[in-house]
Design an enzyme around this catalytic site. Structure first.
Site, PDB file in Angstrom:
ATOM      1  N   CYS A 160      85.377  14.676  27.179  1.00 37.85           N
ATOM      2  CA  CYS A 160      85.989  13.491  27.791  1.00 37.85           C
ATOM      3  C   CYS A 160      87.003  12.926  26.792  1.00 37.85           C
ATOM      4  CB  CYS A 160      84.868  12.492  28.085  1.00 37.85           C
ATOM      5  SG  CYS A 160      85.377  11.050  29.011  1.00 37.85           S
ATOM      6  N   CYS A 356      94.200  10.712  37.667  1.00 33.94           N
ATOM      7  CA  CYS A 356      93.670   9.873  36.599  1.00 33.94           C
ATOM      8  C   CYS A 356      94.748   8.954  36.020  1.00 33.94           C
ATOM      9  CB  CYS A 356      93.138  10.802  35.512  1.00 33.94           C
ATOM     10  SG  CYS A 356      91.909  10.040  34.508  1.00 33.94           S
TER      11      CYS A 356
HETATM   12  C1  LIG Z   1      85.009   5.322  28.365  1.00 31.10           C
HETATM   13  C2  LIG Z   1      85.288   6.224  29.530  1.00 31.10           C
HETATM   14  C3  LIG Z   1      86.430   6.010  30.286  1.00 31.10           C
HETATM   15  C4  LIG Z   1      86.715   6.838  31.382  1.00 31.10           C
HETATM   16  N1  LIG Z   1      87.845   6.603  32.093  1.00 31.10           N
HETATM   17  C5  LIG Z   1      88.122   7.377  33.162  1.00 31.10           C
HETATM   18  C6  LIG Z   1      89.296   7.126  33.938  1.00 31.10           C
HETATM   19  O1  LIG Z   1      90.092   6.225  33.649  1.00 31.10           O
HETATM   20  N2  LIG Z   1      89.527   7.925  35.017  1.00 31.10           N
HETATM   21  C7  LIG Z   1      88.686   8.945  35.362  1.00 31.10           C
HETATM   22  O2  LIG Z   1      88.932   9.625  36.334  1.00 31.10           O
HETATM   23  N3  LIG Z   1      87.577   9.218  34.631  1.00 31.10           N
HETATM   24  C8  LIG Z   1      87.256   8.451  33.548  1.00 31.10           C
HETATM   25  N4  LIG Z   1      86.124   8.707  32.817  1.00 31.10           N
HETATM   26  C9  LIG Z   1      85.285   9.891  33.176  1.00 31.10           C
HETATM   27  C10 LIG Z   1      84.286   9.638  34.319  1.00 31.10           C
HETATM   28  O3  LIG Z   1      84.990   9.253  35.483  1.00 31.10           O
HETATM   29  C11 LIG Z   1      83.242   8.565  33.973  1.00 31.10           C
HETATM   30  O4  LIG Z   1      82.519   8.921  32.841  1.00 31.10           O
HETATM   31  C12 LIG Z   1      82.246   8.336  35.127  1.00 31.10           C
HETATM   32  O5  LIG Z   1      81.601   7.097  34.914  1.00 31.10           O
HETATM   33  C13 LIG Z   1      81.202   9.423  35.275  1.00 31.10           C
HETATM   34  O6  LIG Z   1      80.459   9.163  36.436  1.00 31.10           O
HETATM   35  P1  LIG Z   1      78.938   9.640  36.625  1.00 31.10           P
HETATM   36  O7  LIG Z   1      78.499   9.093  37.929  1.00 31.10           O
HETATM   37  O8  LIG Z   1      78.832  11.083  36.374  1.00 31.10           O
HETATM   38  O9  LIG Z   1      78.137   8.918  35.435  1.00 31.10           O
HETATM   39  P2  LIG Z   1      77.990   7.377  35.134  1.00 31.10           P
HETATM   40  O10 LIG Z   1      79.068   6.566  35.755  1.00 31.10           O
HETATM   41  O11 LIG Z   1      77.841   7.284  33.645  1.00 31.10           O
HETATM   42  O12 LIG Z   1      76.626   6.955  35.835  1.00 31.10           O
HETATM   43  C14 LIG Z   1      75.384   7.437  35.428  1.00 31.10           C
HETATM   44  C15 LIG Z   1      74.310   6.490  35.943  1.00 31.10           C
HETATM   45  O13 LIG Z   1      73.027   7.111  35.823  1.00 31.10           O
HETATM   46  C16 LIG Z   1      72.109   6.187  35.285  1.00 31.10           C
HETATM   47  N5  LIG Z   1      71.031   6.952  34.635  1.00 31.10           N
HETATM   48  C17 LIG Z   1      71.122   7.793  33.590  1.00 31.10           C
HETATM   49  N6  LIG Z   1      69.929   8.335  33.295  1.00 31.10           N
HETATM   50  C18 LIG Z   1      69.057   7.809  34.188  1.00 31.10           C
HETATM   51  C19 LIG Z   1      67.654   7.978  34.408  1.00 31.10           C
HETATM   52  N7  LIG Z   1      66.901   8.790  33.650  1.00 31.10           N
HETATM   53  N8  LIG Z   1      67.074   7.263  35.390  1.00 31.10           N
HETATM   54  C20 LIG Z   1      67.809   6.429  36.171  1.00 31.10           C
HETATM   55  N9  LIG Z   1      69.136   6.245  36.011  1.00 31.10           N
HETATM   56  C21 LIG Z   1      69.752   6.933  35.042  1.00 31.10           C
HETATM   57  C22 LIG Z   1      72.960   5.339  34.339  1.00 31.10           C
HETATM   58  O14 LIG Z   1      72.321   4.113  34.056  1.00 31.10           O
HETATM   59  C23 LIG Z   1      74.234   5.183  35.177  1.00 31.10           C
HETATM   60  O15 LIG Z   1      74.106   4.128  36.089  1.00 31.10           O
HETATM   61  C24 LIG Z   1      85.826   7.902  31.714  1.00 31.10           C
HETATM   62  C25 LIG Z   1      84.698   8.125  30.921  1.00 31.10           C
HETATM   63  C26 LIG Z   1      84.427   7.297  29.844  1.00 31.10           C
HETATM   64  C27 LIG Z   1      83.193   7.561  29.014  1.00 31.10           C
END
Ligand SMILES: Cc1cc2nc3c(=O)[nH]c(=O)nc-3n(C[C@H](O)[C@H](O)[C@H](O)COP(=O)(O)OP(=O)(O)OC[C@H]3O[C@@H](n4cnc5c(N)ncnc54)[C@H](O)[C@@H]3O)c2cc1C
Length: 435
Positions: A160, A356
């Protein structure tokens, strides 16, 4: 009656739960389980890390919004998934059984890979969660009071990279605004990428040129093909390799304040399920987001396994970006709906298109990669003040969508379709040119 559980209420989980509820008739139950009782807009965390946003502006409590839609919400960490029994064991010991499960648990941040790199151990901060970003802001304020060297970048194995560039440029812009940029003795960007702007996807458009010029203009020293070995006593210990991966040199950089994006892994509850994941704890899925081993489990977002796009001298991973994640979610929802409604043969694929916006402080960089993984039909990276403004607007828009419970309003779908961008493969029209 079928019971569908969505595990994790982040960028993937929230749209998943709304789309699942919308897709199924009222006799079926939809439950959302998540470790935190609030949603955070992760892309705004770099702004929280310099005080341009507060927690209140980029988070909201999940319960009232999902319960209004008839979705059950459990704010607890899942400790274990009993995949054979189709049960989830929660932190309080209670069990939730499911007919279908969508895993959207996002990343486990592998600070343990680099001794001394955890935000609580030393100067290296993280902006991956709002908690981390708030802590980064505290450290940043200490730096403002007593300036010193800065190091930012990307650890070995990270996937990332975008937010590392964003935060580096945002900090540089903020320092300038405060008239403190000249008080910083050194500002370095250390990355595992083989070249600036690789971004884990062999670059996109002119990402290398735009990001290299941006860092240079801010007086940031760049180190590529680097692996951080340790952070200790205000120093970062680094190994730089050549194209073959052989050590070129080892060196240290002084660091008073830093932010490095760590390698991601799958979260423990998911990683521990026998046969579900690869060695990094990411769920192995087929092209329909379905687990290769457990047909009742689907996964989307950072939680899934995607192979690196190429072997780089220092390992890098392929990113999973927001629109791509939403496309995975929409496919998973369609496929579960088809199963439940007895149309098992009907399977849908997400397009994994990447759209993005990255903020660079005063301007921004946007990329469109259709699809994200090469070969691509569209490959575009552009920058300008308009991207900064678009990112601010997108933050408000996405938070509004997640509060109102509409994952893909008709005007969003229409607008993206006009640009040839769709979430599902079956919706895709003939290829179009975007220049
Ligand atoms: C700082 C940052 C900025 C980013 N900016 C962009 C951007 O501008 N544009 C873009 O397209 N992408 C971006 N990304 C990449 C990506 O879109 C994000 O990381 C996105 O939030 C990932 O989505 P997700 O649903 O996979 O995970 P997340 O959004 O991280 O959600 C995971 C969820 O699972 C929950 N969880 C975890 N383990 C457990 C468990 N054992 N039991 C219950 N709940 C649990 C967490 O609490 C959380 O709510 C960015 C990433 C980061 C880190």
């Amino acid at each position: 009656m079928a019971h569908v559980v969505i595990l994790g209420a982040g960028t993937g989980g929230m749209p998943a739960v709304y789309e699942m509820r919308e897709a199924l008739s009222a006799e079926h139950q939809v439950t959302l389980i998540s470790a935190d009782d609030y949603f955070q807009f992760v892309p705004s965390n770099p702004w929280v890390g310099v005080g341009w946003r507060t927690r209140e502006k980029i988070t909201f409590p999940i319960r009232p919004h999902v319960e209004r839609k008839g979705i059950r919400f459990i704010a607890q960490t899942a400790e274990k998934i009993e995949a054979q029994q189709q049960e989830i064991i929660l932190a309080d010991g209670s069990k939730v059984s499911y007919d279908y499960l969508i895993i959207t648990t996002g990343p486990w941040m592998a600070f343990e890979n680099v001794p001394g790199s955890h935000p609580h151990e030393g100067p290296i901060q993280s902006i991956c969660t709002v908690d981390h970003a708030e802590k980064a802001y505290q450290s940043y304020q200490a730096l403002l009071a007593d300036p010193g060297p800065i190091v930012m970048g990307v650890m070995a194995g990270a996937s990332c990279m975008g937010p590392a560039y964003e935060y580096a440029m945002i900090v540089a812009a903020d320092l300038k605004k405060r008239g403190l940029r000249d008080k910083i003795p050194s500002f370095s960007f250390v990355t595992s990428e083989p070249y600036i702007g690789h971004l884990g996807i062999q670059g996109v458009g002119d990402s290398t040129g735009i990001l290299s010029r941006g860092l240079e203009a801010e007086g940031v020293d760049v180190y590529i093909n680097c692996r951080v070995d340790e952070v200790k006593d205000g120093k970062m210990f680094i190994t730089q390799v050549n194209e073959e991966g052989a050590t070129l040199k080892t060196f240290t950089l002084p660091v008073k304040f830093g932010m490095m994006i760590p390698a991601f892994k799958g979260v423990p509850a998911v990683a521990q399920v026998e046969g579900l994941c690869n060695e990094s704890g990411f769920v192995l899925v087929d092209e329909h987001q379905r687990s290769l081993k457990y047909p009742h489990i689907f996964a989307a977002g950072i939680a899934i396994a995607i192979p690196p796009v190429e072997k780089t001298p220092i390992p890098t991973g392929a990113p999973k970006t927001g629109y791509m994640i939403e496309s995975m979610v929409t496919a998973a929802v369609h496929n579960i709906q088809a199963d439940i409604e007895g149309r098992k043969g009907e399977q849908t694929r997400g397009t994994w298109n990447a759209v993005c916006f990255a903020d660079m402080g005063t301007y921004g960089a946007a990329f469109v990669a259709l699809p994200q993984l090469r070969p691509r039909r569209v490959d575009m990276f552009a920058s300008g003040r308009w991207v900064h403004l678009a990112k601010v607007a997108f933050e408000k828009y996405f938070l509004h969508k997640m509060k109102s419970g509409v994952s893909e309003p008709f005007y969003e779908k229409y607008m993206f379709q006009m640009m040839g961008i769709t979430r599902l493969e079956k919706e895709k029209k003939a290829d179009r040119k975007v220049s």
